[in-house]
Design a protein around this motif. Structure first.
Motif, PDB file in Angstrom:
ATOM      1  N   PHE A 230      -4.469  -0.275  73.974  1.00 22.57           N
ATOM      2  CA  PHE A 230      -5.512  -0.917  74.769  1.00 22.57           C
ATOM      3  C   PHE A 230      -6.476  -1.746  73.921  1.00 22.57           C
ATOM      4  CE2 PHE A 230      -8.931  -1.517  77.741  1.00 22.57           C
ATOM      5  CZ  PHE A 230      -8.275  -1.629  78.965  1.00 22.57           C
ATOM      6  N   ASP A 231      -7.100  -1.127  72.943  1.00 18.38           N
ATOM      7  CA  ASP A 231      -8.098  -1.870  72.159  1.00 18.38           C
ATOM      8  C   ASP A 231      -7.448  -2.863  71.198  1.00 18.38           C
ATOM      9  OD1 ASP A 231      -9.895  -0.352  73.526  1.00 18.38           O
ATOM     10  OD2 ASP A 231     -10.791   0.621  71.769  1.00 18.38           O
ATOM     11  N   ALA A 232      -6.272  -2.518  70.690  1.00 14.71           N
ATOM     12  CA  ALA A 232      -5.595  -3.396  69.734  1.00 14.71           C
ATOM     13  C   ALA A 232      -5.060  -4.662  70.392  1.00 14.71           C
ATOM     14  CB  ALA A 232      -4.449  -2.644  69.050  1.00 14.71           C
ATOM     15  N   VAL A 233      -4.707  -4.582  71.677  1.00 17.32           N
ATOM     16  CA  VAL A 233      -4.063  -5.726  72.335  1.00 17.32           C
ATOM     17  C   VAL A 233      -4.677  -6.063  73.689  1.00 17.32           C
ATOM     18  CG1 VAL A 233      -1.919  -6.620  73.304  1.00 17.32           C
ATOM     19  CG2 VAL A 233      -1.847  -5.323  71.177  1.00 17.32           C
ATOM     20  N   TYR A 234      -4.675  -5.106  74.596  1.00 23.51           N
ATOM     21  CA  TYR A 234      -4.950  -5.446  75.990  1.00 23.51           C
ATOM     22  C   TYR A 234      -6.400  -5.862  76.232  1.00 23.51           C
ATOM     23  CZ  TYR A 234      -0.488  -2.976  76.486  1.00 23.51           C
ATOM     24  OH  TYR A 234       0.819  -2.563  76.341  1.00 23.51           O
ATOM     25  N   HIS A 235      -7.329  -5.261  75.519  1.00 17.35           N
ATOM     26  CA  HIS A 235      -8.733  -5.609  75.713  1.00 17.35           C
ATOM     27  C   HIS A 235      -9.001  -7.080  75.452  1.00 17.35           C
ATOM     28  CE1 HIS A 235     -12.980  -6.069  74.450  1.00 17.35           C
ATOM     29  NE2 HIS A 235     -13.218  -5.194  75.404  1.00 17.35           N
ATOM     30  N   GLY A 236      -8.470  -7.605  74.367  1.00 20.55           N
ATOM     31  CA  GLY A 236      -8.714  -9.005  74.030  1.00 20.55           C
ATOM     32  C   GLY A 236      -7.610  -9.935  74.495  1.00 20.55           C
ATOM     33  N   HIS A 237      -6.395  -9.666  74.080  1.00 17.84           N
ATOM     34  CA  HIS A 237      -5.262 -10.561  74.361  1.00 17.84           C
ATOM     35  C   HIS A 237      -5.007 -10.705  75.859  1.00 17.84           C
ATOM     36  CE1 HIS A 237      -1.520 -12.624  73.501  1.00 17.84           C
ATOM     37  NE2 HIS A 237      -0.784 -11.682  74.074  1.00 17.84           N
ATOM     38  N   PHE A 238      -5.125  -9.580  76.591  1.00 20.08           N
ATOM     39  CA  PHE A 238      -4.865  -9.601  78.037  1.00 20.08           C
ATOM     40  C   PHE A 238      -6.160  -9.642  78.861  1.00 20.08           C
ATOM     41  CE2 PHE A 238      -0.323  -7.573  78.272  1.00 20.08           C
ATOM     42  CZ  PHE A 238       0.216  -8.751  77.780  1.00 20.08           C
ATOM     43  N   LYS A 239      -7.307  -9.766  78.192  1.00 23.82           N
ATOM     44  CA  LYS A 239      -8.605  -9.917  78.878  1.00 23.82           C
ATOM     45  C   LYS A 239      -8.958  -8.719  79.756  1.00 23.82           C
ATOM     46  CE  LYS A 239      -7.794 -14.934  79.095  1.00 23.82           C
ATOM     47  NZ  LYS A 239      -6.331 -14.873  78.771  1.00 23.82           N
ATOM     48  N   CYS A 240      -8.529  -7.523  79.326  1.00 24.56           N
ATOM     49  CA  CYS A 240      -8.871  -6.288  80.043  1.00 24.56           C
ATOM     50  C   CYS A 240     -10.161  -5.737  79.436  1.00 24.56           C
ATOM     51  CB  CYS A 240      -7.741  -5.273  79.906  1.00 24.56           C
ATOM     52  SG  CYS A 240      -6.148  -5.859  80.519  1.00 24.56           S
ATOM     53  N   ASN A 241     -11.245  -6.473  79.635  1.00 26.68           N
ATOM     54  CA  ASN A 241     -12.414  -6.266  78.768  1.00 26.68           C
ATOM     55  C   ASN A 241     -13.661  -5.753  79.457  1.00 26.68           C
ATOM     56  OD1 ASN A 241     -13.005  -8.605  80.155  1.00 26.68           O
ATOM     57  ND2 ASN A 241     -13.559  -9.806  78.346  1.00 26.68           N
ATOM     58  N   TYR A 277       2.652  -8.848  70.352  1.00 19.80           N
ATOM     59  CA  TYR A 277       1.920  -9.499  71.435  1.00 19.80           C
ATOM     60  C   TYR A 277       1.318 -10.840  71.001  1.00 19.80           C
ATOM     61  CZ  TYR A 277       2.194  -5.290  74.343  1.00 19.80           C
ATOM     62  OH  TYR A 277       2.636  -4.242  75.107  1.00 19.80           O
ATOM     63  N   TYR A 278       0.689 -10.869  69.848  1.00 17.36           N
ATOM     64  CA  TYR A 278      -0.050 -12.074  69.463  1.00 17.36           C
ATOM     65  C   TYR A 278       0.858 -13.187  68.951  1.00 17.36           C
ATOM     66  CZ  TYR A 278      -4.467  -9.626  70.111  1.00 17.36           C
ATOM     67  OH  TYR A 278      -5.536  -8.961  70.670  1.00 17.36           O
ATOM     68  N   ILE A 279       2.042 -12.836  68.454  1.00 23.18           N
ATOM     69  CA  ILE A 279       2.965 -13.867  67.970  1.00 23.18           C
ATOM     70  C   ILE A 279       3.920 -14.327  69.068  1.00 23.18           C
ATOM     71  CG2 ILE A 279       4.858 -14.338  66.363  1.00 23.18           C
ATOM     72  CD1 ILE A 279       3.448 -12.512  64.340  1.00 23.18           C
ATOM     73  N   ILE A 289      -2.091 -16.427  65.633  1.00 22.28           N
ATOM     74  CA  ILE A 289      -2.907 -15.644  64.698  1.00 22.28           C
ATOM     75  C   ILE A 289      -3.012 -14.209  65.200  1.00 22.28           C
ATOM     76  CG2 ILE A 289      -5.248 -15.339  63.796  1.00 22.28           C
ATOM     77  CD1 ILE A 289      -5.479 -18.415  63.808  1.00 22.28           C
ATOM     78  N   VAL A 290      -2.778 -13.259  64.299  1.00 15.36           N
ATOM     79  CA  VAL A 290      -2.849 -11.836  64.633  1.00 15.36           C
ATOM     80  C   VAL A 290      -4.200 -11.296  64.174  1.00 15.36           C
ATOM     81  CG1 VAL A 290      -1.795  -9.577  64.243  1.00 15.36           C
ATOM     82  CG2 VAL A 290      -0.352 -11.630  64.336  1.00 15.36           C
ATOM     83  N   PRO A 291      -4.961 -10.679  65.072  1.00 15.61           N
ATOM     84  CA  PRO A 291      -6.287 -10.189  64.687  1.00 15.61           C
ATOM     85  C   PRO A 291      -6.210  -9.098  63.623  1.00 15.61           C
ATOM     86  CG  PRO A 291      -5.711  -9.399  66.864  1.00 15.61           C
ATOM     87  CD  PRO A 291      -4.659 -10.389  66.484  1.00 15.61           C
ATOM     88  N   LYS A 292      -7.213  -9.064  62.795  1.00 20.33           N
ATOM     89  CA  LYS A 292      -7.246  -8.081  61.708  1.00 20.33           C
ATOM     90  C   LYS A 292      -7.618  -6.693  62.221  1.00 20.33           C
ATOM     91  CE  LYS A 292      -8.910  -7.637  56.965  1.00 20.33           C
ATOM     92  NZ  LYS A 292      -9.717  -8.287  55.901  1.00 20.33           N
ATOM     93  N   GLY A 293      -8.509  -6.645  63.209  1.00 18.18           N
ATOM     94  CA  GLY A 293      -8.963  -5.363  63.751  1.00 18.18           C
ATOM     95  C   GLY A 293      -8.082  -4.869  64.868  1.00 18.18           C
ATOM     96  N   PRO A 294      -8.493  -3.812  65.541  1.00 21.71           N
ATOM     97  CA  PRO A 294      -9.736  -3.065  65.357  1.00 21.71           C
ATOM     98  C   PRO A 294      -9.615  -1.993  64.286  1.00 21.71           C
ATOM     99  CG  PRO A 294      -8.551  -2.184  67.223  1.00 21.71           C
ATOM    100  CD  PRO A 294      -7.754  -3.349  66.727  1.00 21.71           C
TER     101      PRO A 294
END
Length: 335
Positions: A230-241, A277-279, A289-294
């Motif tokens: 969830f926090d690694a992908v869906y919160h930002g990449h999928f806008k589940c924020n 997901y990001y690639i 670009i693949v985020p460094k966090g969380p």
């Protein structure tokens, strides 16, 4: 490059999978037989992660071999990028699509993981991810390890199925409905449905340790693989924020409890998850670009859920540590 965003607004998942089953009585032509089948997975994929977890919890490593695809794929197929020469050492193929076409020369759909492949023929047997794990629990019992938990206890199956259906439609698929929405209206509908379900789960889990009964079941496995991403992908990449998982106290504690249970967190590869997901979803993330966090160390902090009671493995025992060949690479987990 594949397109993932739904052009019509609402994202609708194609759920028409290969429904052939591997069963104890072999009624579909594929009897349970140790060494005959190879489970093809990708650590990045939540649907495949379920199969990895259940196979490990039940101790089916000797009975069912496993092959790992790389975290990224093209529009055509998952590939065996992690193996020497990019070829699966057992099936001797570089693209999972080859196993699909071996059985169905005109296979018209996407090539998905998890998939069970008949090693003798090189043909795919099934990619029905929901049934694969249930069959591991019910059809492969002769090959379960001593102390294997009952992840699908018969008295609780109706409730497990009911909870799992809601988790699937509203959460497992709900995050994709947000991320692949093709219009503002479709996205907002999906967002509201997702967080309504997460609120329902928070209430359900507030005073009970697991989703159904007092032990880990199939329902917990199915929810975990979405929460851990969830926090690694869906919160930002999928806008589940609306909230991060770490901001939902009950679900964050529940997810940590499972993560710290042998067979769960030790199957999770955060590096591959983010890369996938990001690639791959370039229509959502054009730069790749693949985020460094969380920050991941919180996954290993005390969760306090023991106070609710429950017995993770029921009358069974935890699985042993993963085999060397099946361990998540160093630096890819939360440790």
């Amino acid at each position: 490059m594949a397109a993932y965003v739904a052009s019509g607004g609402d994202f609708n998942r194609d759920t028409d999978y290969i429904t052939t089953r591997i069963t104890a009585d072999g009624r579909d032509g594929y009897p349970v037989e140790p060494g005959r089948y190879r489970l093809i997975v990708a650590r990045a994929c939540p649907w495949a992660n379920r199969a990895i977890i259940v196979r490990r919890l039940l101790g089916l490593e000797d009975a069912i071999s496993i092959g790992f695809c790389g975290p990224t794929h093209d529009a055509d197929s998952w590939t065996f990028d992690l193996d020497p020469g990019g070829v699966d050492p057992v099936l001797k193929i570089s693209r999972l699509k080859d196993a699909y076409l071996k059985r169905f020369p005109d296979y018209p759909k996407g090539i998905t993981v998890p998939a069970s492949v008949d090693v003798r023929t090189g043909e795919v047997v099934t990619n029905d991810f929901a049934q694969i794990t249930l069959d591991f629990s019910t059809e492969w019992t002769a090959y379960h390890r001593d102390g294997a938990p009952d992840l699908y206890p018969e008295p609780l199956r109706d409730e497990i199925d009911e909870v799992s259906r809601r988790v699937y439609t509203e959460v497992n698929n709900g995050v994709y409905r947000c991320g692949f929405a093709g219009s503002q209206q479709a996205y907002e509908r999906a967002y509201d449905r997702l967080f309504a379900a997460l609120d329902w789960l928070s209430e359900r889990l507030r005073n009970q340790r697991y989703l159904v009964g007092d032990t880990i079941t199939e329902a917990d496995v199915r929810l975990f693989t979405t929460l851990v991403r969830f926090d690694a992908v869906y919160h930002g990449h999928f806008k589940c924020n609306r909230h991060k998982l770490t901001e939902l106290p009950v679900l964050w504690a529940y997810a940590r409890d499972l993560f710290q249970t042998p067979g769960f967190g030790d199957t999770v590869d955060f590096v591959q998850i983010k890369q996938h997901y990001y690639i791959v979803h370039r229509d959502i993330n054009p730069t790749g670009i693949v985020p460094k966090g969380p920050e991941l160390s919180g996954w290993l902090t005390p969760h306090g859920r023991e106070s609710l009671g429950g017995r993770p493995f029921g009358d069974g025992t935890p699985p042993p540590p993963p085999r060397e060949s099946e361990r998540v690479p160093a630096g890819h987990g939360a440790g």
